[in-house]
Design an enzyme around this catalytic site. Sequence first.
Site, mmCIF file in Angstrom:
data_model
loop_
_atom_site.group_PDB
_atom_site.id
_atom_site.type_symbol
_atom_site.label_atom_id
_atom_site.label_comp_id
_atom_site.label_asym_id
_atom_site.label_seq_id
_atom_site.Cartn_x
_atom_site.Cartn_y
_atom_site.Cartn_z
ATOM 1 N N ASN A 2 -13.760 7.169 12.227
ATOM 2 C CA ASN A 2 -14.352 6.630 13.453
ATOM 3 C C ASN A 2 -15.549 5.788 13.045
ATOM 4 O OD1 ASN A 2 -15.630 6.174 15.894
ATOM 5 N ND2 ASN A 2 -16.208 8.315 16.242
ATOM 6 N N TRP A 3 -15.370 4.470 13.112
ATOM 7 C CA TRP A 3 -16.430 3.569 12.647
ATOM 8 C C TRP A 3 -17.587 3.445 13.642
ATOM 9 C CZ3 TRP A 3 -13.386 -1.260 10.323
ATOM 10 C CH2 TRP A 3 -12.607 -0.813 9.247
ATOM 11 N N LYS A 4 -17.389 3.968 14.825
ATOM 12 C CA LYS A 4 -18.411 3.891 15.889
ATOM 13 C C LYS A 4 -18.874 2.435 16.090
ATOM 14 C CE LYS A 4 -19.724 8.593 14.908
ATOM 15 N NZ LYS A 4 -20.669 9.667 15.160
ATOM 16 N N GLY A 49 -22.930 13.927 12.689
ATOM 17 C CA GLY A 49 -23.979 13.050 12.168
ATOM 18 C C GLY A 49 -25.246 13.773 11.737
ATOM 19 N N HIS A 69 -14.921 11.835 22.869
ATOM 20 C CA HIS A 69 -15.904 12.033 21.796
ATOM 21 C C HIS A 69 -17.217 12.509 22.422
ATOM 22 C CE1 HIS A 69 -18.699 11.217 18.546
ATOM 23 N NE2 HIS A 69 -17.662 11.249 17.746
ATOM 24 N N GLU A 102 -14.872 19.182 17.222
ATOM 25 C CA GLU A 102 -16.094 18.579 16.683
ATOM 26 C C GLU A 102 -17.312 19.246 17.323
ATOM 27 O OE1 GLU A 102 -15.396 14.429 14.952
ATOM 28 O OE2 GLU A 102 -15.940 14.173 17.046
ATOM 29 N N GLU A 162 -20.138 11.697 21.955
ATOM 30 C CA GLU A 162 -21.058 10.607 22.318
ATOM 31 C C GLU A 162 -20.636 9.966 23.642
ATOM 32 O OE1 GLU A 162 -20.900 8.594 18.513
ATOM 33 O OE2 GLU A 162 -21.927 10.330 17.639
ATOM 34 N N SER A 214 -19.810 15.842 10.122
ATOM 35 C CA SER A 214 -20.455 15.798 8.798
ATOM 36 C C SER A 214 -19.485 16.048 7.642
ATOM 37 C CB SER A 214 -21.642 16.770 8.743
ATOM 38 O OG SER A 214 -22.642 16.344 9.659
ATOM 39 N N GLY A 248 -16.807 10.430 10.728
ATOM 40 C CA GLY A 248 -17.668 9.371 11.264
ATOM 41 C C GLY A 248 -18.330 8.601 10.138
ATOM 42 N N GLY A 249 -19.590 8.929 9.860
ATOM 43 C CA GLY A 249 -20.401 8.185 8.893
ATOM 44 C C GLY A 249 -19.705 7.899 7.571
HETATM 45 C C1 PEP Z 1 -17.697 11.703 14.622
HETATM 46 O O1 PEP Z 1 -18.441 10.898 15.124
HETATM 47 O O2 PEP Z 1 -16.592 11.934 15.133
HETATM 48 C C2 PEP Z 1 -18.144 12.401 13.434
HETATM 49 C C3 PEP Z 1 -17.476 13.444 13.042
HETATM 50 O O3 PEP Z 1 -19.270 11.910 12.817
HETATM 51 P P1 PEP Z 1 -19.868 12.344 11.387
HETATM 52 O O4 PEP Z 1 -18.708 12.473 10.444
HETATM 53 O O5 PEP Z 1 -20.790 11.236 11.016
HETATM 54 O O6 PEP Z 1 -20.551 13.642 11.607
#
Ligand code: PEP
Length: 235
Positions: free
Chosen positions: A8-10, A167, A95, A161, A97, A198, A219-220
Amino acid sequence: MNKLIVGNWKMNGTMTSARNLAAELVTFQKNKPVQVTVVVCPPYPYLGVVALRLMDSSLRWGAQDCAAHENGAFTGQVSAAMLKDMSCQYVIVGHSERRSQGNETDEHILQKAQKALAAGLTPIICLGENLQEREQGKAVDVVLSQAQQAIPEGKCIIAYEPVWAIGTGKVPTASQIEEIHQALAKKKPVLPLLYGGSVKAGNAAEILKIPHVNGLLVGGASLNAAEFWAIAEAA
Ligand code: PEP
């Protein structure tokens, strides 16, 4: 079941960085092939350039959200059918967010997932408790209630999640992940279950060993091709 690794590049990058990241992943797939299904979810404006880079590879792409409506006067929104038109196969819905920044409820998420299925996409439906709910011992109940309300009948994927792990660098213990995944597997026995929060190259293999974890939502770490590919290799 083939493991599924979703990036997920956000809201990150530029057209050039999106194109380069997609191209780097194609190169990794060529030089260090993996048998798992790898999906990236770029920001909407870059779906086209990413699709062009990935279309002759085994990599797949999807979006980070879709509208709960079919079409019409919904300024700024993107329908599931439009995503299908861009050859997306997946769409993330619910998600945390989106839930917190867009005030999305399980009801909205259910509608979005239904629209995704109707358009021929596979929705990746995110569920997860926040820190307070975790500390109050309510995590399983919260997640099962979200699953009850937000998941339609059909070919969906669930991503657990925990909000406090996204994050933050904080990862639940293996037994915490297992407890939730076990409860979800009991409630929704046929649906693949991902873990997200994470995930890095360094912890992916360990998380993937946990029973009922069929893949990861990243994500990141998905913004770095080498790191993301190391996660895919761990799977
Ligand atoms: C996400 O945004 O779905 C996520 C899991 O982010 P991160 O891996 O950065 O915690």
